[in-house]
Design an enzyme around this catalytic site. Structure first.
Site, short mmCIF file in Angstrom:
data_model
loop_
_atom_site.label_atom_id
_atom_site.label_comp_id
_atom_site.label_asym_id
_atom_site.label_seq_id
_atom_site.Cartn_x
_atom_site.Cartn_y
_atom_site.Cartn_z
N SER A 5 22.24 -22.75 -25.33
CA SER A 5 22.36 -22.55 -26.78
C SER A 5 23.75 -22.89 -27.26
CB SER A 5 22.18 -21.08 -27.15
OG SER A 5 21.03 -20.56 -26.67
N HIS A 37 17.83 -29.03 -26.29
CA HIS A 37 17.91 -27.69 -26.86
C HIS A 37 16.67 -27.39 -27.70
CE1 HIS A 37 20.03 -24.61 -29.64
NE2 HIS A 37 19.53 -24.01 -28.59
N GLU A 49 16.80 -30.57 -30.16
CA GLU A 49 18.10 -31.23 -30.27
C GLU A 49 18.38 -31.95 -28.94
OE1 GLU A 49 20.81 -28.62 -33.34
OE2 GLU A 49 20.69 -27.86 -31.30
N ASN A 106 22.74 -24.12 -34.32
CA ASN A 106 23.46 -22.85 -34.09
C ASN A 106 24.82 -22.83 -34.79
OD1 ASN A 106 21.46 -21.57 -32.74
ND2 ASN A 106 22.18 -22.14 -30.70
N1 CAA Z 1 2.82 -19.73 -29.15
C1 CAA Z 1 1.91 -20.38 -29.88
N2 CAA Z 1 1.70 -20.11 -31.18
C2 CAA Z 1 2.41 -19.11 -31.73
C3 CAA Z 1 3.39 -18.38 -31.02
C4 CAA Z 1 3.57 -18.73 -29.69
N3 CAA Z 1 4.48 -18.12 -28.94
N4 CAA Z 1 3.94 -17.47 -31.86
C5 CAA Z 1 3.35 -17.62 -33.06
N5 CAA Z 1 2.44 -18.61 -32.97
C6 CAA Z 1 1.65 -19.15 -34.08
C7 CAA Z 1 0.54 -18.23 -34.54
O1 CAA Z 1 -0.66 -18.46 -33.85
C8 CAA Z 1 0.42 -18.62 -36.00
O2 CAA Z 1 -0.23 -19.84 -36.17
P1 CAA Z 1 -0.86 -20.31 -37.61
O3 CAA Z 1 0.21 -20.18 -38.67
O4 CAA Z 1 -1.26 -21.75 -37.39
O5 CAA Z 1 -2.00 -19.38 -37.82
C9 CAA Z 1 1.84 -18.89 -36.39
O6 CAA Z 1 2.52 -19.27 -35.19
C10 CAA Z 1 2.50 -17.72 -37.06
O7 CAA Z 1 2.48 -16.62 -36.18
P2 CAA Z 1 2.29 -15.12 -36.62
O8 CAA Z 1 1.28 -15.04 -37.74
O9 CAA Z 1 2.06 -14.32 -35.38
O10 CAA Z 1 3.72 -14.65 -37.15
P3 CAA Z 1 4.63 -15.18 -38.30
O11 CAA Z 1 3.91 -15.88 -39.39
O12 CAA Z 1 5.47 -14.01 -38.62
O13 CAA Z 1 5.53 -16.29 -37.57
C11 CAA Z 1 7.36 -17.04 -36.31
C12 CAA Z 1 6.24 -16.01 -36.41
C13 CAA Z 1 6.75 -18.42 -36.01
C14 CAA Z 1 8.23 -16.59 -35.16
C15 CAA Z 1 8.14 -17.12 -37.68
O14 CAA Z 1 8.50 -15.82 -38.10
C16 CAA Z 1 9.39 -17.96 -37.60
O15 CAA Z 1 9.33 -19.17 -37.64
N6 CAA Z 1 10.55 -17.28 -37.48
C17 CAA Z 1 11.86 -17.96 -37.38
C18 CAA Z 1 12.10 -18.40 -35.96
C19 CAA Z 1 13.41 -19.15 -35.83
O16 CAA Z 1 14.19 -19.32 -36.76
N7 CAA Z 1 13.63 -19.62 -34.57
C20 CAA Z 1 14.88 -20.27 -34.23
C21 CAA Z 1 15.84 -19.26 -33.63
S1 CAA Z 1 17.36 -19.99 -33.17
C22 CAA Z 1 17.06 -20.66 -31.65
O17 CAA Z 1 16.00 -20.56 -31.08
C23 CAA Z 1 18.17 -21.40 -31.04
C24 CAA Z 1 19.05 -20.67 -30.13
O18 CAA Z 1 19.74 -21.34 -29.33
C25 CAA Z 1 19.22 -19.18 -30.16
P1 NAD Z 2 15.54 -15.21 -20.42
O1 NAD Z 2 16.45 -14.13 -19.94
O2 NAD Z 2 14.30 -14.86 -21.16
O3 NAD Z 2 15.10 -16.12 -19.17
C1 NAD Z 2 15.98 -16.60 -18.20
C2 NAD Z 2 15.20 -16.69 -16.90
O4 NAD Z 2 15.98 -17.41 -15.95
C3 NAD Z 2 14.89 -15.32 -16.29
O5 NAD Z 2 13.49 -15.22 -16.04
C4 NAD Z 2 15.70 -15.33 -14.98
O6 NAD Z 2 15.06 -14.66 -13.91
C5 NAD Z 2 15.80 -16.81 -14.68
N1 NAD Z 2 16.94 -17.20 -13.85
C6 NAD Z 2 18.22 -16.77 -13.94
N2 NAD Z 2 18.99 -17.40 -13.01
C7 NAD Z 2 18.15 -18.25 -12.34
C8 NAD Z 2 18.32 -19.19 -11.29
N3 NAD Z 2 19.52 -19.37 -10.72
N4 NAD Z 2 17.24 -19.89 -10.85
C9 NAD Z 2 16.02 -19.70 -11.42
N5 NAD Z 2 15.80 -18.84 -12.42
C10 NAD Z 2 16.84 -18.12 -12.88
O7 NAD Z 2 16.45 -16.21 -21.28
P2 NAD Z 2 16.00 -17.23 -22.43
O8 NAD Z 2 16.11 -16.56 -23.75
O9 NAD Z 2 14.75 -17.92 -22.00
O10 NAD Z 2 17.24 -18.27 -22.37
C11 NAD Z 2 17.33 -19.26 -21.35
C12 NAD Z 2 18.30 -20.33 -21.79
O11 NAD Z 2 17.86 -20.90 -23.04
C13 NAD Z 2 19.73 -19.82 -22.06
O12 NAD Z 2 20.64 -20.83 -21.71
C14 NAD Z 2 19.73 -19.61 -23.58
O13 NAD Z 2 21.00 -19.67 -24.13
C15 NAD Z 2 18.88 -20.78 -24.04
N6 NAD Z 2 18.22 -20.60 -25.34
C16 NAD Z 2 17.76 -19.37 -25.74
C17 NAD Z 2 17.14 -19.24 -26.99
C18 NAD Z 2 16.61 -17.91 -27.47
O14 NAD Z 2 16.25 -17.79 -28.66
N7 NAD Z 2 16.50 -16.89 -26.63
C19 NAD Z 2 16.95 -20.38 -27.81
C20 NAD Z 2 17.41 -21.63 -27.34
C21 NAD Z 2 18.05 -21.73 -26.10
#
Ligand code: CAA
Ligand code: NAD
Length: 306
Positions: A141, A162, A174, A212
């Protein structure tokens, strides 16, 4: 449906025509299980590797549930077809706790813990074990892609892929260009991203990449607003959902992503950019220290059933 972040659902079930036929995902947590799922949906052979068998069991259950959701949408009134879709896609995923079971792949996507030294060790090992043609990619991330790959020899076949949470739903990928990535590797990554149903954007190896870097200040300011007591958590979240069209409010999103991940991303952004907007937030530090990490631990800003 939300136009801001393009939430139109896009579930791919077409067979990939590009060179990447076998994919290994290392790390079967939240992200790795989703990446394995979308590759299997695209007709690819997938190896899913994690350290512990129980984590792989959880990953398989979550993949089965999510494949059912997808299959129900594709084959609405045909239960037999739904079961066939789920069976075929899940049979393409082989799980193992032994990394060597996954080294013979065209592409390896790493989705393990967000720690530089642990990721470096893994990539150094993969570099030694994998055939010459294997492309290596990290789903980090926030950590620098070039730093993760600093010790490997095949720098031309290395970069960032990503994904966004939840992987089966979020349409973006990404593709992060490492310093020495070849054009051929870049094109293969872009093609593969398309084959698993994602829209790909390209970014340099810059802190936070595109999404991010922009979500960070938004999330940090929401946390500070709550910390100051300017508004309740519910009203902050409702504000951004109803006033700005986001599918989740910023505090809900922090719970969903994981407060530990949120904190880590902000820390790296501060360390790399020096921008005070990313400075540590005492409330976030406290909640992480107390183990209130959000959905995955049952409590963050809100409470969740495990
Ligand atoms: N697998 C497959 N389908 C899924 C699913 C999953 N894990 N989770 C939800 N869905 C589907 C559902 O079946 C549903 O489908 P339809 O709209 O076609 O009926 C749809 O997605 C919506 O699901 P829900 O009704 O259960 O819930 P919701 O409407 O509240 O949506 C959500 C859930 C998709 C998570 C929505 O709230 C959302 O988009 N949230 C924002 C998520 C976001 O911003 N993610 C990025 C985070 S940053 C990141 O990831 C980067 C990082 O490095 C940290
Ligand atoms: P998570 O904790 O759900 O999963 C990580 C998994 O990796 C665990 O099941 C752990 O047992 C396994 N693991 C750790 N060390 C290992 C190794 N040496 N060999 C094999 N398996 C190992 O974490 P996550 O949220 O899935 O995040 C995983 C990566 O994705 C991180 O780099 C995170 O920054 C990135 N990421 C996370 C998000 C998010 O929303 N959580 C979104 C984008 C990217």
């Amino acid at each position: 449906m939300n136009k801001l972040i393009g939430l139109t659902r896009n579930f791919s079930n077409s067979t990939s025509l590009n060179a990447i036929k076998t994919v290994t995902v290392v790390g079967g947590g939240l992200m790795g299980s989703g990446i394995a799922q979308v590759a299997a949906q695209a007709g690819q052979n997938v190896n899913l590797i994690d350290l512990k068998p129980e984590l792989l069991d959880t990953a398989q259950k979550s993949i089965q549930n999510n494949l059912h959701r997808v299959a129900r949408k594709i084959h609405k009134d045909a239960p037999a077809k739904i079961e066939e879709y789920v069976k075929e896609a899940s049979e393409r995923i082989k799980v193992s706790t032994n990394l060597e079971d996954g080294t013979n792949a065209d592409l390896i996507v790493e989705a393990i813990v967000e720690k530089l030294d642990v990721k470096q060790q893994l990539f150094n090992r993969l570099d030694q074990l994998c055939p010459e043609h294997t492309i290596l990619a990290s789903n980090t991330s926030s950590i620098s892609i070039n730093e993760i790959g600093a010790g490997i020899k095949r720098k031309n076949k290395f970069g960032g892929l990503h994904f966004f949470n939840p992987v089966p739903v979020m349409r973006l990928l990404e593709v992060i260009k490492s310093e020495q990535m070849s054009e051929e590797t870049y094109q293969a990554m872009m093609e593969w991203g398309k084959s698993v149903g994602k829209t790909c954007i390209t970014c340099k190896d810059t802190p936070g990449f595109v999404v991010n870097r922009l979500l960070g200040p938004y999330s940090a300011e929401a946390l500070r607003m709550y910390e100051r007591g300017d508004a309740s958590k519910e009203d902050i979240d409702i504000g951004m959902k109803l006033g700005a069209g986001y599918p989740m409010g910023p505090l809900e999103l922090s719970d969903y992503t994981g407060l530990d991940t949120n904190k880590f991303v902000l820390n790296v952004l501060y360390e790399k950019t020096g921008n005070p907007v990313f400075k540590s937030i005492p409330l976030l530090d406290k909640m992480v220290a107390e183990g209130k990490l959000g959905v995955k631990t049952g409590e963050g800003f809100y409470k969740y059933k495990k």
